[in-house]
Design a protein around this motif. Structure first.
Motif, short mmCIF file in Angstrom:
data_model
loop_
_atom_site.label_atom_id
_atom_site.label_comp_id
_atom_site.label_asym_id
_atom_site.label_seq_id
_atom_site.Cartn_x
_atom_site.Cartn_y
_atom_site.Cartn_z
N TRP A 201 -37.30 -11.35 64.96
CA TRP A 201 -35.66 -11.00 65.60
C TRP A 201 -36.10 -9.45 65.03
O TRP A 201 -36.02 -8.58 66.06
CB TRP A 201 -34.76 -11.08 64.48
N SER A 202 -36.58 -8.63 63.89
CA SER A 202 -36.91 -7.54 63.71
C SER A 202 -37.29 -6.96 65.29
O SER A 202 -37.25 -5.74 65.25
CB SER A 202 -36.79 -7.02 62.69
N LYS B 1 -36.02 -7.22 68.30
CA LYS B 1 -35.20 -5.83 68.27
C LYS B 1 -36.21 -4.62 68.62
O LYS B 1 -35.16 -3.47 69.28
CB LYS B 1 -33.93 -6.46 67.83
N THR C 152 -30.50 -0.84 68.50
CA THR C 152 -29.15 -1.01 67.24
C THR C 152 -28.67 -2.58 68.35
O THR C 152 -28.37 -2.57 68.76
CB THR C 152 -28.21 -0.06 67.79
N GLU C 153 -27.90 -3.02 66.69
CA GLU C 153 -27.03 -4.31 66.79
C GLU C 153 -26.19 -3.40 67.27
O GLU C 153 -25.89 -2.69 66.12
CB GLU C 153 -27.47 -5.38 65.50
N ARG D 234 -23.77 -10.21 66.32
CA ARG D 234 -25.34 -9.50 66.45
C ARG D 234 -25.95 -9.66 67.70
O ARG D 234 -25.86 -10.86 68.59
CB ARG D 234 -25.77 -10.06 65.29
N ALA E 236 -28.04 -7.66 70.94
CA ALA E 236 -29.16 -6.15 70.82
C ALA E 236 -30.08 -5.90 72.27
O ALA E 236 -30.48 -6.59 72.64
CB ALA E 236 -30.23 -6.14 69.72
N ARG F 27 -28.29 -12.94 68.71
CA ARG F 27 -28.72 -13.32 67.57
C ARG F 27 -27.09 -14.19 67.52
O ARG F 27 -26.18 -13.30 66.96
CB ARG F 27 -29.12 -12.61 66.56
#
Length: 375
Positions: free
Chosen positions: A243-244, A247, A251-252, A268, A270, A275
């Motif tokens: 996910w990171s 992404k 910005t979430e 959440r 992005a 998510r």
């Protein structure tokens, strides 16, 4: 002092992003807008009445072209201006709330919540002017990620709202997958949004971030997309890392979808990625229209903590089947953290046989062929 151009060069030098001609053009447009905003805030210019025309920028192009990342660079480096970065649908939900508040309030409550128009004037019955003033008093720069008009209620008021906001010198920066002329395409009563489209084209610089490359696809190809069991810290860590990584620099933020006048909120999102937990998606009373809206809005969906299912949670299982059908048919890339492999998610009992088609789809959706087709 860091600025947009220097930050972009730093990302290139570090290897976090790769050189891209369309991105470079968009960055230069953002640099120009940053300069105009800085000049417009100079006290001596305001005193002499030398005000550069500043309205904004509209970045559009296919998913994964770095639009959200570039807008974040701009937003994080802009100074001396009240600003807000918000998902377009969340912003419009607030606008509709304030319109209702205005209509349902008496004169005293309106003054408390919206202030006065000034110079002895009075508000009329139309809530757009006081709502626009409320926004403009709080925010001089609005940054919208994923501007996409799907709701007739939004389409009906956008033109008048932004005419009032632009008149109050609110600056708009937006990203979208669509060119302005395609906003609310084939929508009911589309003529209502045409003045808004004309304003976007006349008052903002429209920049296409062209190219077929989806940078997120580069990160997803070859990656594991099914993580289990959810009790395994390694599986959880792998899910979180992907996910990171997907992404990346985005910005979430909260996302609000409007489906048949009902608001569905996800904490959440992005850019074009969502998510959400299994409980958010399938524990709530969502239906086929809601899942179609999710599949239409997002290109990638991460689903957190899918449990082993049984007749005891038949309703949740039925919703999960409907969700997977919607994501599969739309070609949405799907990453799942589950308590078991697909074939063991509904091992026995009433409904297990019907779940076999979903198992087949889940297995296909984790394949390289599906990911390439989805991209």
């Amino acid at each position: 002092m860091p600025n947009i151009r220097s930050e972009y060069k730093r990302l290139l030098k570090s290897g976090e992003i790769k050189p891209d001609a369309a991105q470079k053009s968009a960055i230069e447009a953002l640099v120009v807008l940053e300069r105009k905003i800085r000049q417009s805030r100079a006290t001596w210019r305001r005193l002499l009445g030398i005000q550069p025309r500043v309205c904004g920028l509209y970045l559009w192009g296919p998913p994964g072209r770095g639009k959200s990342m570039m807008m974040d660079l701009f937003y994080n480096n802009i100074k001396k201006v009240t600003r807000r970065r918000v998902h377009f649908h969340a912003f419009m939900a607030e606008v509709h709330h304030n319109i209702r508040l205005w209509r349902e309030s008496d004169a005293k409550t309106r003054r408390i919540n919206f202030g006065t128009p000034g110079f002895g004037r009075k508000w009329g019955d139309d809530p757009i002017a006081p709502v626009a003033k409320l926004i403009a008093d709080q925010t001089q720069l609005l940054c919208f990620d994923e501007l996409q008009v799907t709701d007739i209620a939004d389409a009906t008021i956008l033109s008048r709202l932004f005419e009032a906001l632009f008149a109050r010198k609110v600056i708009l920066v937006a990203t979208s997958n669509r060119p302005p002329d395609d906003l609310y395409k084939d929508g009911l009563n589309r003529e209502h949004i045409l003045p808004f489209i004309a304003m976007i084209k006349a008052r903002t610089q429209v920049v296409e971030v062209a190219g077929p490359r989806d940078f997120r696809m580069d990160r997803l190809r070859g990656a594991k997309t099914w993580f289990c069991p959810s009790s395994d810290p390694q599986a959880v860590a792998g899910f979180n890392v992907l996910w990171s990584d997907m992404k990346h620099l985005m910005t979430e933020m909260e996302c609000v979808l409007t489906v048949n006048e009902r608001k569905i909120r996800f904490a959440r999102a992005a850019g074009p990625m969502l998510r959400a937990t299994f409980a958010e998606l399938c524990g709530a009373a969502n239906g086929p229209a809601d899942y179609l809206a999710v599949a239409d809005r997002f290109t990638t969906v991460f689903i957190d903590h899918v449990p082993v299912l049984s007749p005891a949670n038949r309703n949740e299982a039925r919703r999960f089947v409907t969700l997977i059908d919607a994501l599969y048919e739309a070609g949405v890339r799907t990453v799942i953290l589950a308590d078991a492999e697909p074939a063991q998610l509904y091992p026995a009992g009433d409904g297990a046989f019907e779940f076999e088609r979903t198992v087949s789809r889940l297995e296909e959706m984790r394949s390289e062929d599906y990911i390439n087709r989805a991209g």
